[in-house]
Design a protein around this motif. Structure first.
Motif, PDB file in Angstrom:
ATOM      1  N   GLU A 140      -6.938 -36.815   6.246  1.00  0.00           N
ATOM      2  CA  GLU A 140      -8.172 -37.431   6.760  1.00  0.00           C
ATOM      3  C   GLU A 140      -9.162 -37.734   5.643  1.00  0.00           C
ATOM      4  OE1 GLU A 140      -9.439 -34.555   9.584  1.00  0.00           O
ATOM      5  OE2 GLU A 140      -7.946 -35.130  11.102  1.00  0.00           O
ATOM      6  N   GLN A 141      -9.214 -36.844   4.651  1.00  0.00           N
ATOM      7  CA  GLN A 141     -10.151 -37.050   3.542  1.00  0.00           C
ATOM      8  C   GLN A 141      -9.484 -37.683   2.317  1.00  0.00           C
ATOM      9  OE1 GLN A 141     -13.041 -34.048   2.588  1.00  0.00           O
ATOM     10  NE2 GLN A 141     -12.871 -33.034   4.581  1.00  0.00           N
ATOM     11  N   ASN A 142      -8.221 -38.087   2.481  1.00  0.00           N
ATOM     12  CA  ASN A 142      -7.465 -38.747   1.408  1.00  0.00           C
ATOM     13  C   ASN A 142      -7.474 -37.920   0.118  1.00  0.00           C
ATOM     14  OD1 ASN A 142      -5.823 -40.853   0.434  1.00  0.00           O
ATOM     15  ND2 ASN A 142      -7.570 -41.823  -0.573  1.00  0.00           N
ATOM     16  N   VAL A 143      -7.160 -36.640   0.261  1.00  0.00           N
ATOM     17  CA  VAL A 143      -7.036 -35.753  -0.896  1.00  0.00           C
ATOM     18  C   VAL A 143      -5.678 -35.992  -1.530  1.00  0.00           C
ATOM     19  CG1 VAL A 143      -6.971 -33.371  -1.684  1.00  0.00           C
ATOM     20  CG2 VAL A 143      -8.536 -34.034   0.145  1.00  0.00           C
ATOM     21  N   LEU A 144      -5.660 -36.296  -2.812  1.00  0.00           N
ATOM     22  CA  LEU A 144      -4.420 -36.623  -3.521  1.00  0.00           C
ATOM     23  C   LEU A 144      -4.139 -35.562  -4.570  1.00  0.00           C
ATOM     24  CD1 LEU A 144      -5.039 -40.448  -4.023  1.00  0.00           C
ATOM     25  CD2 LEU A 144      -3.752 -39.318  -2.199  1.00  0.00           C
ATOM     26  N   ALA A 145      -2.938 -35.005  -4.520  1.00  0.00           N
ATOM     27  CA  ALA A 145      -2.521 -34.008  -5.501  1.00  0.00           C
ATOM     28  C   ALA A 145      -1.057 -34.259  -5.849  1.00  0.00           C
ATOM     29  CB  ALA A 145      -2.698 -32.601  -4.941  1.00  0.00           C
ATOM     30  N   LYS A 146      -0.618 -33.694  -6.955  1.00  0.00           N
ATOM     31  CA  LYS A 146       0.786 -33.835  -7.335  1.00  0.00           C
ATOM     32  C   LYS A 146       1.695 -33.016  -6.418  1.00  0.00           C
ATOM     33  CE  LYS A 146       0.226 -34.963 -12.251  1.00  0.00           C
ATOM     34  NZ  LYS A 146      -1.238 -35.138 -12.271  1.00  0.00           N
ATOM     35  N   ALA A 147       1.155 -31.917  -5.874  1.00  0.00           N
ATOM     36  CA  ALA A 147       1.951 -31.088  -4.962  1.00  0.00           C
ATOM     37  C   ALA A 147       1.026 -30.255  -4.090  1.00  0.00           C
ATOM     38  CB  ALA A 147       2.894 -30.176  -5.747  1.00  0.00           C
ATOM     39  N   TYR A 148       1.490 -29.993  -2.850  1.00  0.00           N
ATOM     40  CA  TYR A 148       0.801 -29.149  -1.880  1.00  0.00           C
ATOM     41  C   TYR A 148       1.780 -28.053  -1.483  1.00  0.00           C
ATOM     42  CZ  TYR A 148      -1.625 -33.656  -1.303  1.00  0.00           C
ATOM     43  OH  TYR A 148      -2.286 -34.846  -1.507  1.00  0.00           O
ATOM     44  N   ALA A 149       1.307 -26.817  -1.412  1.00  0.00           N
ATOM     45  CA  ALA A 149       2.216 -25.720  -1.067  1.00  0.00           C
ATOM     46  C   ALA A 149       1.517 -24.711  -0.171  1.00  0.00           C
ATOM     47  CB  ALA A 149       2.727 -25.023  -2.331  1.00  0.00           C
ATOM     48  N   TYR A 150       2.280 -24.180   0.781  1.00  0.00           N
ATOM     49  CA  TYR A 150       1.765 -23.225   1.766  1.00  0.00           C
ATOM     50  C   TYR A 150       2.638 -21.971   1.760  1.00  0.00           C
ATOM     51  CZ  TYR A 150      -0.723 -27.369   3.324  1.00  0.00           C
ATOM     52  OH  TYR A 150      -1.524 -28.474   3.357  1.00  0.00           O
ATOM     53  N   SER A 151       1.990 -20.827   1.992  1.00  0.00           N
ATOM     54  CA  SER A 151       2.751 -19.575   2.029  1.00  0.00           C
ATOM     55  C   SER A 151       3.534 -19.425   3.320  1.00  0.00           C
ATOM     56  CB  SER A 151       1.815 -18.376   1.850  1.00  0.00           C
ATOM     57  OG  SER A 151       0.845 -18.340   2.887  1.00  0.00           O
ATOM     58  N   VAL A 152       3.002 -19.941   4.427  1.00  0.00           N
ATOM     59  CA  VAL A 152       3.635 -19.814   5.743  1.00  0.00           C
ATOM     60  C   VAL A 152       3.421 -21.115   6.508  1.00  0.00           C
ATOM     61  CG1 VAL A 152       3.617 -18.577   7.957  1.00  0.00           C
ATOM     62  CG2 VAL A 152       3.275 -17.308   5.842  1.00  0.00           C
ATOM     63  N   GLY A 153       4.400 -21.491   7.300  1.00  0.00           N
ATOM     64  CA  GLY A 153       4.247 -22.615   8.210  1.00  0.00           C
ATOM     65  C   GLY A 153       5.057 -23.829   7.843  1.00  0.00           C
ATOM     66  N   HIS A 154       5.162 -24.121   6.561  1.00  0.00           N
ATOM     67  CA  HIS A 154       5.842 -25.334   6.128  1.00  0.00           C
ATOM     68  C   HIS A 154       7.302 -25.373   6.550  1.00  0.00           C
ATOM     69  CE1 HIS A 154       7.085 -22.361   3.206  1.00  0.00           C
ATOM     70  NE2 HIS A 154       8.073 -23.155   2.880  1.00  0.00           N
ATOM     71  N   ASP A 155       7.926 -24.201   6.665  1.00  0.00           N
ATOM     72  CA  ASP A 155       9.362 -24.185   6.962  1.00  0.00           C
ATOM     73  C   ASP A 155       9.669 -24.042   8.452  1.00  0.00           C
ATOM     74  OD1 ASP A 155       8.428 -21.616   7.075  1.00  0.00           O
ATOM     75  OD2 ASP A 155      10.113 -20.718   6.006  1.00  0.00           O
ATOM     76  N   THR A 156       8.642 -24.100   9.295  1.00  0.00           N
ATOM     77  CA  THR A 156       8.884 -24.090  10.736  1.00  0.00           C
ATOM     78  C   THR A 156       9.068 -25.516  11.240  1.00  0.00           C
ATOM     79  OG1 THR A 156       6.548 -24.272  11.357  1.00  0.00           O
ATOM     80  CG2 THR A 156       7.409 -22.043  10.975  1.00  0.00           C
ATOM     81  N   LEU A 157       9.867 -25.650  12.281  1.00  0.00           N
ATOM     82  CA  LEU A 157      10.055 -26.952  12.904  1.00  0.00           C
ATOM     83  C   LEU A 157       8.734 -27.461  13.477  1.00  0.00           C
ATOM     84  CD1 LEU A 157      12.112 -29.138  13.647  1.00  0.00           C
ATOM     85  CD2 LEU A 157      12.589 -27.867  15.756  1.00  0.00           C
ATOM     86  N   ASP A 158       7.865 -26.553  13.908  1.00  0.00           N
ATOM     87  CA  ASP A 158       6.559 -26.912  14.457  1.00  0.00           C
ATOM     88  C   ASP A 158       5.748 -27.742  13.459  1.00  0.00           C
ATOM     89  OD1 ASP A 158       6.158 -24.585  16.879  1.00  0.00           O
ATOM     90  OD2 ASP A 158       7.531 -24.143  15.254  1.00  0.00           O
ATOM     91  N   PHE A 159       5.797 -27.352  12.190  1.00  0.00           N
ATOM     92  CA  PHE A 159       5.040 -28.048  11.155  1.00  0.00           C
ATOM     93  C   PHE A 159       5.497 -29.493  11.035  1.00  0.00           C
ATOM     94  CE2 PHE A 159       4.084 -29.223   6.745  1.00  0.00           C
ATOM     95  CZ  PHE A 159       2.794 -28.744   6.572  1.00  0.00           C
ATOM     96  N   ARG A 160       6.813 -29.694  11.002  1.00  0.00           N
ATOM     97  CA  ARG A 160       7.350 -31.047  10.856  1.00  0.00           C
ATOM     98  C   ARG A 160       7.110 -31.887  12.106  1.00  0.00           C
ATOM     99  NH1 ARG A 160      13.040 -29.052   9.375  1.00  0.00           N
ATOM    100  NH2 ARG A 160      12.078 -27.007   9.651  1.00  0.00           N
ATOM    101  N   LYS A 161       7.220 -31.274  13.269  1.00  0.00           N
ATOM    102  CA  LYS A 161       6.986 -32.013  14.508  1.00  0.00           C
ATOM    103  C   LYS A 161       5.524 -32.439  14.624  1.00  0.00           C
ATOM    104  CE  LYS A 161      10.649 -30.315  17.577  1.00  0.00           C
ATOM    105  NZ  LYS A 161      10.930 -29.540  18.812  1.00  0.00           N
ATOM    106  N   ALA A 162       4.624 -31.560  14.255  1.00  0.00           N
ATOM    107  CA  ALA A 162       3.194 -31.858  14.394  1.00  0.00           C
ATOM    108  C   ALA A 162       2.724 -32.917  13.408  1.00  0.00           C
ATOM    109  CB  ALA A 162       2.380 -30.579  14.215  1.00  0.00           C
ATOM    110  N   LEU A 163       3.320 -32.950  12.217  1.00  0.00           N
ATOM    111  CA  LEU A 163       2.817 -33.829  11.162  1.00  0.00           C
ATOM    112  C   LEU A 163       3.677 -35.055  10.912  1.00  0.00           C
ATOM    113  CD1 LEU A 163       1.705 -31.121   8.574  1.00  0.00           C
ATOM    114  CD2 LEU A 163       0.268 -32.382  10.174  1.00  0.00           C
ATOM    115  N   GLY A 164       4.913 -35.040  11.379  1.00  0.00           N
ATOM    116  CA  GLY A 164       5.783 -36.188  11.156  1.00  0.00           C
ATOM    117  C   GLY A 164       5.993 -36.442   9.676  1.00  0.00           C
ATOM    118  N   ALA A 165       5.907 -37.725   9.282  1.00  0.00           N
ATOM    119  CA  ALA A 165       6.159 -38.107   7.889  1.00  0.00           C
ATOM    120  C   ALA A 165       5.161 -37.480   6.928  1.00  0.00           C
ATOM    121  CB  ALA A 165       6.137 -39.625   7.756  1.00  0.00           C
ATOM    122  N   ASP A 166       3.975 -37.122   7.415  1.00  0.00           N
ATOM    123  CA  ASP A 166       2.974 -36.502   6.544  1.00  0.00           C
ATOM    124  C   ASP A 166       3.422 -35.138   6.019  1.00  0.00           C
ATOM    125  OD1 ASP A 166       1.311 -38.671   6.887  1.00  0.00           O
ATOM    126  OD2 ASP A 166       0.155 -37.745   8.516  1.00  0.00           O
TER     127      ASP A 166
END
Length: 407
Positions: A249-275
């Motif tokens: 939403e705020q068009n934050v651009l970084a070389k990489a984004y990383a999360y300790s929890v959540g990224h590897d759940t199917l819920d994360f991919r379903k909620a965000l799609g291609a993002d």
């Protein structure tokens, strides 16, 4: 936000529907475990994943003859209760499991706060608990003797992401670190901060937010102003979703984004799609890891993933795997003790040293598994793949992250 709320509500409904009633009393032919898990509240989804991991083990063991103890064979049963994502409720339920329901042993709740509260109860009651979802080192620095954790400590969760990023070109020079204000997340952030500084990276943003926040807009504004190469979050699934949506939403651009929890759940991919593509995260376990496990259970990561997916309809994430490994630690300790006596099983846990599909199960003098390394996953083309270290990767890291419209 509608899609996020829908996913959470669906998860809560499914989890609550699957929780049994009052705990079953242990009997002469069954080893009964008590487990207080979040079926409602902030951590309901992670609680559901933990329950799947526990149930997979119990169903497998019962289908393959049970556990043999000093010449006698026992079935296993797990009694559940909803701790409502409340640490004190979890502690009260643990006490009830032991004093009123007379379970034999205890499986851990989800989360470091709940595990910390429960650990004090298990210590007082002298009944061992093994857990796979509370990695805060604070739990294990209290001198407790009856709690054990199969997972790597919280400060190591994002070290692998930093190591991976530093091997890419162009390597990141600056990092932003933001964490939920809870035991686990703050230790994740501290570990990442120390690793970054030790490797000559500049921490240009370092902040925390309330654990139950629903608004991270000011945090994201601050991160955007700092313009970091790498953004790291110590938090949970709902935090990851909130932050990643706000970054777009705020068009934050970084070389990489990383999360300790959540990224590897199917819920994360379903909620965000291609993002969700290009997102990294630390993981306790990978289906591609090469281990040769001890007899008595599925020996390889790939076979575990295959059988788990056939049963539950989705590829297991590390919450599932570490929860199954929690139960395996008890299985091997009980067999080694040749007894259901809590003290003898506790002593066998303290001496445990066994390789499983999940990796090594071995505890230091505090009761935490410092012997098992972390890995790094990334979402690529809608799929979760393991990208670091080289020994377990099934894909190369996709780096740097392109602008939002190109994801």
């Amino acid at each position: 936000m509608k899609s996020i709320r829908f996913l959470v509500c669906a998860a809560l409904a499914a989890t609550c529907a699957n929780l049994p009633g009052p705990a079953a009393r242990a009997d002469d032919n069954t080893i009964t475990f008590g487990a207080a898990l979040a079926a409602t509240g902030r951590d309901a989804r992670e609680g559901a994943l933990t329950k799947e991991g526990y149930d997979f083990w119990a169903d497998y063991v019962n289908a393959h003859g049970g556990i043999k103890v000093a010449g006698k064979t026992y079935k296993v049963a797990i009694s559940y209760a909803d701790d409502e994502t409340n640490a004190q409720t979890s502690a009260r339920l643990v006490e009830k499991f032991v004093n009123e329901d007379h379970v034999n042993f205890l499986l851990g709740p989800y989360g470091s706060a709940a595990s910390f509260a429960a650990a004090a109860v298990t210590e007082r009651l002298k009944v061992p608990m093994v857990e796979g979802n509370g990695s805060s080192e604070k739990i294990f620095n209290q001198g407790f003797h009856y709690i054990f954790a199969v997972l790597s400590p919280a400060p190591r969760y994002l070290e692998g992401v930093l190591d991976m990023a530093l091997h890419q070109r162009p390597a990141p020079q600056t990092v932003a670190i933001v964490a939920a204000n809870d035991l686990f997340s703050l230790e994740v952030a501290s570990g990442a901060r120390n690793y970054a500084v030790a490797h000559h990276m500049q921490v240009v943003y370092d902040n925390k937010y309330p654990a139950d926040t629903t608004d991270v807009s000011s945090i994201v504004t601050g991160i955007k102003a700092a313009n970091p190469d790498l953004i790291l979050n110590g938090g949970h699934l709902q935090d990851a979703l909130l932050l990643h949506k706000a970054f777009k939403e705020q068009n934050v651009l970084a070389k990489a984004y990383a999360y300790s929890v959540g990224h590897d759940t199917l819920d994360f991919r379903k909620a965000l799609g291609a993002d969700a593509n290009y997102v990294f995260g630390g993981t306790q376990w990978s289906p591609t890891a090469v281990y040769h496990g001890a007899p008595g259970f599925i020996s390889s990561s790939r076979e575990y993933a295959k059988e788990f997916q056939a049963k539950y309809g989705h590829v297991p994430d590390y919450h599932n795997a570490e929860s199954t490994a929690t139960c395996l630690a008890f299985q091997y300790a009980i067999e080694a003790a040749g007894s259901l006596d809590p003290q003898k099983v506790r002593d066998a846990l303290a001496k445990l040293d066994v390789v499983t599909f999940y990796g090594i199960l071995k505890f230091d003098s505090r009761g935490i598994n410092v012997y098992k390394p972390m890995a790094v996953n990334q979402i690529q083309h809608g799929d979760l793949v393991t990208v670091w270290p080289h020994a377990v990767q099934d894909a190369q890291p996709m780096y740097p992250t392109p602008d939002w419209p190109k994801r």
